[in-house]
Each structure stands twice: as structure tokens, then as C-alpha cells.
Design an enzyme around this catalytic site. Structure first.
Site, PDB file in Angstrom:
ATOM      1  N   ASP A   1      37.057  33.655  45.142  1.00  0.00           N
ATOM      2  CA  ASP A   1      37.984  34.738  45.438  1.00  0.00           C
ATOM      3  C   ASP A   1      39.263  34.386  44.707  1.00  0.00           C
ATOM      4  O   ASP A   1      39.630  33.212  44.604  1.00  0.00           O
ATOM      5  CB  ASP A   1      38.228  34.910  46.936  1.00  0.00           C
ATOM      6  CG  ASP A   1      38.838  36.277  47.238  1.00  0.00           C
ATOM      7  OD1 ASP A   1      38.359  37.278  46.669  1.00  0.00           O
ATOM      8  OD2 ASP A   1      39.796  36.342  48.023  1.00  0.00           O
TER       9      ASP A   1
ATOM     10  N   PHE B   1      40.263  41.331  32.335  1.00  0.00           N
ATOM     11  CA  PHE B   1      40.066  42.346  33.357  1.00  0.00           C
ATOM     12  C   PHE B   1      41.118  42.163  34.444  1.00  0.00           C
ATOM     13  O   PHE B   1      41.863  41.193  34.445  1.00  0.00           O
ATOM     14  CB  PHE B   1      38.639  42.290  33.932  1.00  0.00           C
ATOM     15  CG  PHE B   1      38.284  40.982  34.585  1.00  0.00           C
ATOM     16  CD1 PHE B   1      38.373  40.828  35.956  1.00  0.00           C
ATOM     17  CD2 PHE B   1      37.849  39.902  33.831  1.00  0.00           C
ATOM     18  CE1 PHE B   1      38.042  39.617  36.562  1.00  0.00           C
ATOM     19  CE2 PHE B   1      37.515  38.687  34.426  1.00  0.00           C
ATOM     20  CZ  PHE B   1      37.614  38.553  35.797  1.00  0.00           C
ATOM     21  N   GLY B   2      41.193  43.095  35.354  1.00  0.00           N
ATOM     22  CA  GLY B   2      42.156  43.003  36.449  1.00  0.00           C
ATOM     23  C   GLY B   2      43.592  43.027  35.938  1.00  0.00           C
ATOM     24  O   GLY B   2      43.963  43.875  35.131  1.00  0.00           O
ATOM     25  N   TYR B   3      44.377  42.066  36.389  1.00  0.00           N
ATOM     26  CA  TYR B   3      45.796  41.996  36.037  1.00  0.00           C
ATOM     27  C   TYR B   3      46.059  41.264  34.725  1.00  0.00           C
ATOM     28  O   TYR B   3      47.213  41.034  34.360  1.00  0.00           O
ATOM     29  CB  TYR B   3      46.578  41.287  37.155  1.00  0.00           C
ATOM     30  CG  TYR B   3      46.576  42.023  38.472  1.00  0.00           C
ATOM     31  CD1 TYR B   3      47.545  42.995  38.756  1.00  0.00           C
ATOM     32  CD2 TYR B   3      45.616  41.758  39.437  1.00  0.00           C
ATOM     33  CE1 TYR B   3      47.553  43.668  39.967  1.00  0.00           C
ATOM     34  CE2 TYR B   3      45.618  42.431  40.648  1.00  0.00           C
ATOM     35  CZ  TYR B   3      46.587  43.383  40.911  1.00  0.00           C
ATOM     36  OH  TYR B   3      46.589  44.058  42.104  1.00  0.00           O
TER      37      TYR B   3
ATOM     38  N   ARG C   1      40.626  30.403  37.217  1.00  0.00           N
ATOM     39  CA  ARG C   1      39.184  30.345  37.452  1.00  0.00           C
ATOM     40  C   ARG C   1      38.580  29.211  36.635  1.00  0.00           C
ATOM     41  O   ARG C   1      37.711  28.487  37.114  1.00  0.00           O
ATOM     42  CB  ARG C   1      38.517  31.680  37.112  1.00  0.00           C
ATOM     43  CG  ARG C   1      37.052  31.738  37.547  1.00  0.00           C
ATOM     44  CD  ARG C   1      36.442  33.129  37.442  1.00  0.00           C
ATOM     45  NE  ARG C   1      37.103  34.051  38.352  1.00  0.00           N
ATOM     46  CZ  ARG C   1      37.971  35.005  37.983  1.00  0.00           C
ATOM     47  NH1 ARG C   1      38.273  35.184  36.710  1.00  0.00           N
ATOM     48  NH2 ARG C   1      38.539  35.788  38.871  1.00  0.00           N
TER      49      ARG C   1
END
Length: 191
Positions: A69, A149-151, A178
Site C-alpha cells: 500500500d 502513474f498516480g501522482y 516502492r
């Protein structure tokens, strides 16, 4: 050869993590095990959500697995969006809407310090272990880059002039949150 389930439905995460793993570790996707349902993420911490996801897969499918997460934590917003990063602008989990909401909240703010935090929870051979990666940086004023991707298009890691969306995947994996957590996971498997 270690085969392990990565409890994610996000193909971008799956690709990003598989790129880092040595040849002796093969990822099995949720699709591969026939898991098509949304795994609950109802905890109030990033670590709690990661643990909840692996517990769900372990209990329902009895397979060794790991889940991550990730949250973006912005200093001046008291850690927002944090655990709600994916659904910051609503339950649709629209990345562009999330970015626009965050940029709007930071409009005219001088302090743009932020960090990405990833927690990986691993169920393996009867044990539950967690690994954490943090990447400090800042939120840019505009969207920059088309990768990631995402922010990623608005997050510039400390000491870099490009956003995550402008970096090559191997560069992002080297310095990113990550990537750090996955490196610890690999060390665990290789120990």
C-alpha cells in the site's frame, strides 16, 4: 524458483515490481489465482491496508503472498492524502482528478514538501513481515511528464530536477519508495 502472489489488480505496479525482481522470483497475479474481487482496504494506515490485503489472500486462497500500500503524504496538508491517496478526489480513483485536487489545495503554498511511503506486507511460510520505503521530495506546481502513474507527474524526488513521470522506470525503481521496499523484499528472499 520462488513463486509468490502479488496481491494487486494494478498492472502498472505489477510491471514495476516484476522489473526489479531477480530471475528466481516469479510473480503470480490475482488474475492468475482467479481473484477478481476488490480486496478490502479499510484500515486507517498504509501499513494496516497492506497487512489487510495479504491476510485476505492468505485466508481465502491459502497462498503465500505479498501486497503493498502506498500513500503520498504532503507536509503542509498534515499528511494528506496519505492512506486515501488513490481515492482522494472520490471513489472512482481517478488519477487526474486526484492530481487536480492536490494542486488546488497547494495553490499559493510555499511549502510543497512531500513524501511517498510504501509498505509491503509479506505472508511467507507462516510468517508475516513488513518492509517500508520512503522517498522524500516535493509537489510541482504543474503536471510534468507522461510516464508512471498516480501522482508521478507532480512528484519531484529530492535531489532531482525531473518528476517520477519524467524518469525512466529503472531510475524510478532505484530511488523510489516502492523500489526501496521491493529491494528489502528481495534481500529477504535471497538471505
Amino acid at each position: 524458483m520462488i513463486e509468490i502472489v502479488f496481491a494487486t489488480n494494478n498492472p502498472n505496479k505489477l510491471h514495476e515490481v516484476q522489473e526489479q525482481l531477480p530471475k528466481g522470483i516469479k510473480l503470480i497475479s490475482l488474475k492468475d489465482i482467479g481473484c477478481n474481487e476488490d480486496i478490502p482496504e479499510t484500515q486507517n494506515t498504509i501499513e494496516g491496508n497492506a497487512i489487510q490485503k495479504v491476510n485476505y489472500i492468505k485466508k481465502k486462497y491459502n497462498l503465500d503472498c505479498f501486497a503493498d500500500d502506498t500513500g503520498l503524504e504532503v507536509e503542509i496538508l498534515n499528511g494528506e492524502p496519505g492512506v486515501y491517496s488513490a481515492r482522494y478526489a472520490g471513489p472512482e480513483k481517478n488519477a487526474d482528478d486526484n492530481i487536480q485536487k492536490l494542486l488546488y489545495k497547494l495553490k499559493d503554498k510555499a511549502n510543497r514538501k512531500a513524501q511517498f511511503k510504501t509498505v509491503i506486507a509479506l505472508h511467507f511460510r507462516g510468517k508475516l513481515i513488513t518492509f517500508e520505503g520512503i522517498c522524500k521530495g516535493e509537489i510541482t506546481e504543474n503536471v510534468m511528464g507522461s510516464g508512471g502513474f498516480g501522482y508521478d507527474p507532480i512528484f519531484k524526488p529530492l535531489g532531482h530536477s525531473k518528476t517520477f513521470a519524467q524518469l525512466a522506470l529503472y531510475e524510478k525503481n532505484k530511488i523510489g519508495h516502492r523500489g526501496q521496499a521491493v529491494a528489502q523484499l528481495i534481500d529477504f528472499f535471497e538471505a
